[in-house]
Scaffold this motif. Sequence first.
Motif, PDB file in Angstrom:
ATOM      1  N   MET A   1       6.561 -34.667  34.942  1.00  0.00           N
ATOM      2  CA  MET A   1       5.433 -34.029  35.567  1.00  0.00           C
ATOM      3  C   MET A   1       4.149 -34.294  34.787  1.00  0.00           C
ATOM      4  O   MET A   1       3.076 -34.235  35.365  1.00  0.00           O
ATOM      5  CB  MET A   1       5.729 -32.526  35.632  1.00  0.00           C
ATOM      6  N   THR A   2       4.286 -34.586  33.522  1.00  0.00           N
ATOM      7  CA  THR A   2       3.103 -34.871  32.715  1.00  0.00           C
ATOM      8  C   THR A   2       2.379 -36.114  33.231  1.00  0.00           C
ATOM      9  O   THR A   2       1.147 -36.158  33.258  1.00  0.00           O
ATOM     10  CB  THR A   2       3.489 -35.068  31.242  1.00  0.00           C
ATOM     11  N   VAL A   3       3.146 -37.097  33.656  1.00  0.00           N
ATOM     12  CA  VAL A   3       2.543 -38.332  34.170  1.00  0.00           C
ATOM     13  C   VAL A   3       1.742 -38.049  35.439  1.00  0.00           C
ATOM     14  O   VAL A   3       0.630 -38.564  35.611  1.00  0.00           O
ATOM     15  CB  VAL A   3       3.635 -39.397  34.420  1.00  0.00           C
ATOM     16  N   VAL A   4       2.295 -37.217  36.300  1.00  0.00           N
ATOM     17  CA  VAL A   4       1.578 -36.861  37.533  1.00  0.00           C
ATOM     18  C   VAL A   4       0.294 -36.115  37.195  1.00  0.00           C
ATOM     19  O   VAL A   4      -0.762 -36.362  37.793  1.00  0.00           O
ATOM     20  CB  VAL A   4       2.491 -36.020  38.451  1.00  0.00           C
ATOM     21  N   ALA A   8      -3.468 -37.347  38.084  1.00  0.00           N
ATOM     22  CA  ALA A   8      -4.384 -36.504  38.850  1.00  0.00           C
ATOM     23  C   ALA A   8      -5.679 -36.283  38.076  1.00  0.00           C
ATOM     24  O   ALA A   8      -6.774 -36.322  38.653  1.00  0.00           O
ATOM     25  CB  ALA A   8      -3.722 -35.165  39.174  1.00  0.00           C
ATOM     26  N   GLY A   9      -5.568 -36.060  36.778  1.00  0.00           N
ATOM     27  CA  GLY A   9      -6.758 -35.878  35.953  1.00  0.00           C
ATOM     28  C   GLY A   9      -7.612 -37.131  35.900  1.00  0.00           C
ATOM     29  O   GLY A   9      -8.844 -37.067  35.993  1.00  0.00           O
ATOM     30  N   ALA A  10      -6.951 -38.270  35.752  1.00  0.00           N
ATOM     31  CA  ALA A  10      -7.694 -39.530  35.716  1.00  0.00           C
ATOM     32  C   ALA A  10      -8.394 -39.786  37.050  1.00  0.00           C
ATOM     33  O   ALA A  10      -9.541 -40.241  37.084  1.00  0.00           O
ATOM     34  CB  ALA A  10      -6.749 -40.680  35.388  1.00  0.00           C
ATOM     35  N   ARG A  29     -13.995 -32.084  34.442  1.00  0.00           N
ATOM     36  CA  ARG A  29     -13.267 -32.031  35.719  1.00  0.00           C
ATOM     37  C   ARG A  29     -11.864 -32.610  35.573  1.00  0.00           C
ATOM     38  O   ARG A  29     -10.912 -32.085  36.151  1.00  0.00           O
ATOM     39  CB  ARG A  29     -14.037 -32.791  36.788  1.00  0.00           C
ATOM     40  N   ALA A  30     -11.727 -33.672  34.804  1.00  0.00           N
ATOM     41  CA  ALA A  30     -10.411 -34.262  34.589  1.00  0.00           C
ATOM     42  C   ALA A  30      -9.505 -33.292  33.832  1.00  0.00           C
ATOM     43  O   ALA A  30      -8.329 -33.119  34.182  1.00  0.00           O
ATOM     44  CB  ALA A  30     -10.543 -35.573  33.819  1.00  0.00           C
ATOM     45  N   ALA A  31     -10.040 -32.653  32.806  1.00  0.00           N
ATOM     46  CA  ALA A  31      -9.246 -31.705  32.028  1.00  0.00           C
ATOM     47  C   ALA A  31      -8.861 -30.488  32.863  1.00  0.00           C
ATOM     48  O   ALA A  31      -7.734 -29.984  32.754  1.00  0.00           O
ATOM     49  CB  ALA A  31     -10.019 -31.271  30.791  1.00  0.00           C
ATOM     50  N   THR A  32      -9.765 -30.029  33.690  1.00  0.00           N
ATOM     51  CA  THR A  32      -9.476 -28.888  34.548  1.00  0.00           C
ATOM     52  C   THR A  32      -8.378 -29.226  35.547  1.00  0.00           C
ATOM     53  O   THR A  32      -7.467 -28.425  35.786  1.00  0.00           O
ATOM     54  CB  THR A  32     -10.746 -28.438  35.291  1.00  0.00           C
ATOM     55  N   PHE A  34      -6.060 -31.572  35.178  1.00  0.00           N
ATOM     56  CA  PHE A  34      -4.824 -31.715  34.410  1.00  0.00           C
ATOM     57  C   PHE A  34      -4.196 -30.347  34.152  1.00  0.00           C
ATOM     58  O   PHE A  34      -3.001 -30.146  34.391  1.00  0.00           O
ATOM     59  CB  PHE A  34      -5.107 -32.434  33.087  1.00  0.00           C
ATOM     60  N   ALA A  35      -4.992 -29.400  33.701  1.00  0.00           N
ATOM     61  CA  ALA A  35      -4.481 -28.062  33.404  1.00  0.00           C
ATOM     62  C   ALA A  35      -3.989 -27.363  34.670  1.00  0.00           C
ATOM     63  O   ALA A  35      -2.971 -26.652  34.645  1.00  0.00           O
ATOM     64  CB  ALA A  35      -5.562 -27.239  32.730  1.00  0.00           C
ATOM     65  N   ALA A  36      -4.686 -27.561  35.778  1.00  0.00           N
ATOM     66  CA  ALA A  36      -4.268 -26.937  37.025  1.00  0.00           C
ATOM     67  C   ALA A  36      -2.928 -27.478  37.504  1.00  0.00           C
ATOM     68  O   ALA A  36      -2.077 -26.720  37.976  1.00  0.00           O
ATOM     69  CB  ALA A  36      -5.339 -27.156  38.087  1.00  0.00           C
TER      70      ALA A  36
END
Length: 53
Positions: A1-4, A8-10, A29-32, A34-36
Amino acid sequence: MTVVALLAGAGAGKLARMDGATYPTALTRAATTFAAVITLTLAVAGTLAAFLT
């Protein structure tokens, strides 16, 4: 799931840059995103674990 979550963040960061956002804003926005995705994954896994046990 980390890859997904990373993908998504990228994607969110790339779309933000294409929209004209500055690099710090795009990174935020990318970090947000990723965290979501990670948070949503953990919530779904917790819910499924409660039903499957």
